[in-house]
Design a protein around this motif. Sequence first.
Motif, short mmCIF file in Angstrom:
data_model
loop_
_atom_site.label_atom_id
_atom_site.label_comp_id
_atom_site.label_asym_id
_atom_site.label_seq_id
_atom_site.Cartn_x
_atom_site.Cartn_y
_atom_site.Cartn_z
N SER A 142 -0.12 2.27 -4.42
CA SER A 142 0.40 0.57 -4.18
C SER A 142 1.58 -0.04 -4.61
CB SER A 142 -0.99 -0.75 -3.96
OG SER A 142 -1.14 -0.94 -5.13
N ARG A 143 1.60 0.14 -5.69
CA ARG A 143 2.70 -0.29 -6.74
C ARG A 143 4.21 0.32 -5.79
NH1 ARG A 143 2.52 -0.72 -12.61
NH2 ARG A 143 2.29 1.66 -12.39
N PHE A 144 3.72 1.70 -5.43
CA PHE A 144 4.95 2.40 -4.94
C PHE A 144 5.05 2.72 -3.23
CE2 PHE A 144 4.35 3.36 -9.79
CZ PHE A 144 5.58 2.41 -10.00
N PRO A 145 5.20 1.95 -3.07
CA PRO A 145 5.32 1.80 -1.14
C PRO A 145 6.16 2.70 -0.92
CG PRO A 145 5.89 -0.28 -1.26
CD PRO A 145 5.38 0.14 -2.77
N ASN A 146 6.99 3.01 -1.34
CA ASN A 146 7.91 4.12 -0.70
C ASN A 146 7.85 5.18 -1.42
OD1 ASN A 146 8.82 2.16 1.13
ND2 ASN A 146 10.37 1.57 -0.37
N GLY A 147 6.81 5.57 -2.26
CA GLY A 147 6.96 7.01 -2.71
C GLY A 147 6.00 7.66 -2.63
N ASN A 148 5.83 9.04 -3.16
CA ASN A 148 4.90 9.74 -2.28
C ASN A 148 3.51 9.01 -1.82
OD1 ASN A 148 7.14 11.83 -2.98
ND2 ASN A 148 5.80 12.53 -4.98
N VAL A 149 3.22 10.62 -0.95
CA VAL A 149 2.01 9.90 -0.08
C VAL A 149 1.16 11.90 -0.70
CG1 VAL A 149 1.27 9.89 2.05
CG2 VAL A 149 2.96 8.47 1.67
N LEU A 150 0.55 10.99 -0.55
CA LEU A 150 -1.10 12.07 -0.66
C LEU A 150 -1.77 12.91 0.74
CD1 LEU A 150 -2.72 12.88 -4.68
CD2 LEU A 150 -0.25 13.62 -3.74
N THR A 205 7.95 9.60 2.76
CA THR A 205 7.73 8.22 3.98
C THR A 205 7.67 7.94 4.80
OG1 THR A 205 9.45 6.51 2.24
CG2 THR A 205 7.21 7.28 1.32
N GLY A 206 8.90 8.45 5.54
CA GLY A 206 8.84 7.97 6.66
C GLY A 206 7.80 8.80 7.87
N ASP A 207 7.16 9.41 7.49
CA ASP A 207 6.12 10.16 8.84
C ASP A 207 4.80 8.86 8.65
OD1 ASP A 207 6.55 14.07 6.93
OD2 ASP A 207 7.60 12.84 8.99
N THR A 208 4.88 8.46 7.58
CA THR A 208 3.99 7.44 7.26
C THR A 208 4.41 6.37 7.47
OG1 THR A 208 4.22 7.19 4.97
CG2 THR A 208 3.02 9.42 5.45
N ALA A 209 5.30 5.65 7.46
CA ALA A 209 5.30 4.25 7.79
C ALA A 209 4.99 3.55 8.41
CB ALA A 209 7.10 4.19 7.54
N SER A 210 4.62 3.86 9.62
CA SER A 210 3.99 3.67 10.33
C SER A 210 2.47 3.48 10.30
CB SER A 210 3.99 3.64 11.85
OG SER A 210 3.75 5.13 12.11
N LEU A 211 1.84 3.55 9.25
CA LEU A 211 0.21 4.09 9.19
C LEU A 211 -0.22 2.33 8.41
CD1 LEU A 211 0.01 7.07 7.50
CD2 LEU A 211 -0.21 6.92 10.00
N LYS A 212 -1.32 2.56 9.44
CA LYS A 212 -2.52 0.88 8.69
C LYS A 212 -3.08 0.96 7.48
CE LYS A 212 -2.53 -0.87 13.20
NZ LYS A 212 -2.73 -1.26 13.76
N ARG A 228 -6.72 13.32 9.44
CA ARG A 228 -5.82 13.80 7.72
C ARG A 228 -6.31 12.17 7.49
NH1 ARG A 228 -1.10 16.85 7.11
NH2 ARG A 228 -0.33 15.22 8.86
N VAL A 229 -6.22 12.21 5.92
CA VAL A 229 -5.73 10.88 5.20
C VAL A 229 -5.13 10.51 4.17
CG1 VAL A 229 -7.26 9.17 4.13
CG2 VAL A 229 -8.61 10.09 5.72
N ALA A 230 -4.04 9.71 4.52
CA ALA A 230 -3.22 9.46 3.39
C ALA A 230 -3.83 9.08 1.90
CB ALA A 230 -1.85 8.63 4.81
N MET A 231 -2.93 8.77 1.18
CA MET A 231 -2.77 7.65 -0.07
C MET A 231 -2.19 7.90 -0.64
SD MET A 231 -5.62 9.44 -2.98
CE MET A 231 -6.77 9.68 -2.11
N ARG A 232 -1.69 6.73 -1.23
CA ARG A 232 -0.79 6.06 -1.64
C ARG A 232 -1.05 5.49 -2.98
NH1 ARG A 232 3.13 2.86 2.12
NH2 ARG A 232 1.76 0.86 2.00
#
Length: 81
Positions: free
Chosen positions: A47-55, A11-18, A41-45
């Motif tokens: 929403s109930r686990f915003p700090n969880g894994n991101v595809l 999530t550190g790589d994606t924390a600043s995404l909109k 690329r497109v990130a997907m997560r």
Amino acid sequence: MQDFTESATSTGDTASLKWRKSAHSNPNGSCVELAPMADGRVAMRNSRFPNGNVLVHTTEEFRTFLLGAKRGEFDDLAEGA
């Protein structure tokens, strides 16, 4: 249909995404959120686990999925929903 390649990223790589989700999202927060990445690329997560894994999907993978969804290829997965 093409196979999708998925990769989990921290999530550190994606924390600043909109992040955004559909206007049809479930009000209890059980939603999929998407975010465009700077490299296209497109990130997907979940929403109930915003700090969880991101595809992370390539543009082509995501485009292929959307085209399939628009053609109804996944409608059977939502039956009864």
